[in-house]
Design a protein around this motif. Structure first.
Motif, mmCIF file in Angstrom:
data_model
loop_
_atom_site.group_PDB
_atom_site.id
_atom_site.type_symbol
_atom_site.label_atom_id
_atom_site.label_comp_id
_atom_site.label_asym_id
_atom_site.label_seq_id
_atom_site.Cartn_x
_atom_site.Cartn_y
_atom_site.Cartn_z
ATOM 1 N N CYS A 35 0.847 -1.188 0.000
ATOM 2 C CA CYS A 35 0.000 0.000 0.000
ATOM 3 C C CYS A 35 0.887 1.244 0.000
ATOM 4 N N CYS A 38 -0.301 3.286 3.629
ATOM 5 C CA CYS A 38 0.074 2.786 4.960
ATOM 6 C C CYS A 38 1.267 1.847 4.920
ATOM 7 N N GLU A 40 1.472 -1.305 4.109
ATOM 8 C CA GLU A 40 1.210 -2.721 4.369
ATOM 9 C C GLU A 40 1.413 -3.551 3.092
ATOM 10 N N ARG A 42 0.736 -6.789 0.728
ATOM 11 C CA ARG A 42 -0.412 -7.683 0.549
ATOM 12 C C ARG A 42 -0.163 -8.632 -0.620
ATOM 13 N N CYS A 49 -6.275 -1.642 -0.511
ATOM 14 C CA CYS A 49 -5.625 -2.052 0.734
ATOM 15 C C CYS A 49 -6.676 -2.489 1.751
ATOM 16 N N PRO A 50 -6.541 -3.710 2.315
ATOM 17 C CA PRO A 50 -7.529 -4.172 3.294
ATOM 18 C C PRO A 50 -7.402 -3.462 4.641
ATOM 19 N N HIS A 51 -6.292 -2.728 4.851
ATOM 20 C CA HIS A 51 -6.094 -2.053 6.145
ATOM 21 C C HIS A 51 -6.610 -0.622 6.131
ATOM 22 N N CYS A 52 -6.322 0.126 5.042
ATOM 23 C CA CYS A 52 -6.714 1.545 5.031
ATOM 24 C C CYS A 52 -7.596 1.904 3.826
ATOM 25 N N GLN A 53 -7.898 0.912 2.993
ATOM 26 C CA GLN A 53 -8.804 1.079 1.842
ATOM 27 C C GLN A 53 -8.260 2.008 0.756
ATOM 28 N N SER A 57 -0.931 1.893 -4.789
ATOM 29 C CA SER A 57 -0.029 0.812 -4.415
ATOM 30 C C SER A 57 1.303 0.953 -5.130
ATOM 31 N N HIS A 100 3.645 -12.924 7.067
ATOM 32 C CA HIS A 100 2.223 -13.101 6.739
ATOM 33 C C HIS A 100 2.017 -13.185 5.221
#
Ligand SMILES: [Zn+2]
Length: 150
Positions: A35, A38, A40, A42, A49-53, A57, A100
């Motif tokens: 992302c 943020c 992150e 993925r 982004c699944p964390h901050c939408q 990217s 992860h």
């Protein structure tokens, strides 16, 4: 097929989100989508982004090192080209920089080696591996995994 040519295995079919992964692979680089907001990482690649939408990217280069998180030894019935190389391994590798993030692949003895080129008895959960790339028959460069301590 000639005597030493590897049988035709299935090739990836890149989609729009995943296309950069394969373009970097062709340059010998393992990159993971991150992302741009943020930071992150993925995987698999996707637009949001699944964390901050955020929809922004970038593609971050990884060291290419990881550990075997899990593995299986597929046995027939398999597709013919795979059955010819069975039993072989299919591994899930967790990346060193981002445990992860897990990629599915094969541990082989050399980038161009057959799927059954590593004795399954040498595989262990947690074994360190490093990525290598091989050019498939359709021109796609596939990431494969080599044991750090064969
Ligand atoms: Zn984000």
């Amino acid at each position: 097929m000639t005597g030493t040519e590897a049988p035709a295995l299935l090739s990836p079919v890149p989609d729009e989100d995943g296309a950069p992964f394969w373009e970097y692979a062709a340059q010998g680089e393992l990159r993971v989508q991150a992302c741009a907001e943020c930071g992150e990482l993925r995987f698999p690649p996707r637009p949001c982004c699944p964390h901050c939408q955020s929809f922004d990217s970038e593609w971050r280069r990884m060291s290419g090192r990881g550990r075997i998180w899990s593995y299986v030894l597929p046995h027939p019935p398999l597709l013919p080209a795979y059955a010819e190389q069975a039993p072989y391994n299919a591994v899930v590798v967790e990346l060193s920089e981002a445990p992860h993030i897990r990629l599915v692949g094969n541990v082989v003895s050399a980038p161009d080696a057959r799927l059954d080129s590593v004795d399954p008895a040498k595989l262990r959960i947690g074994a360190p591996v490093k990525v290598a790339f091989t050019r498939g028959p359709d021109g796609t460069h596939l990431p494969r995994w080599l044991l750090e301590r064969p």
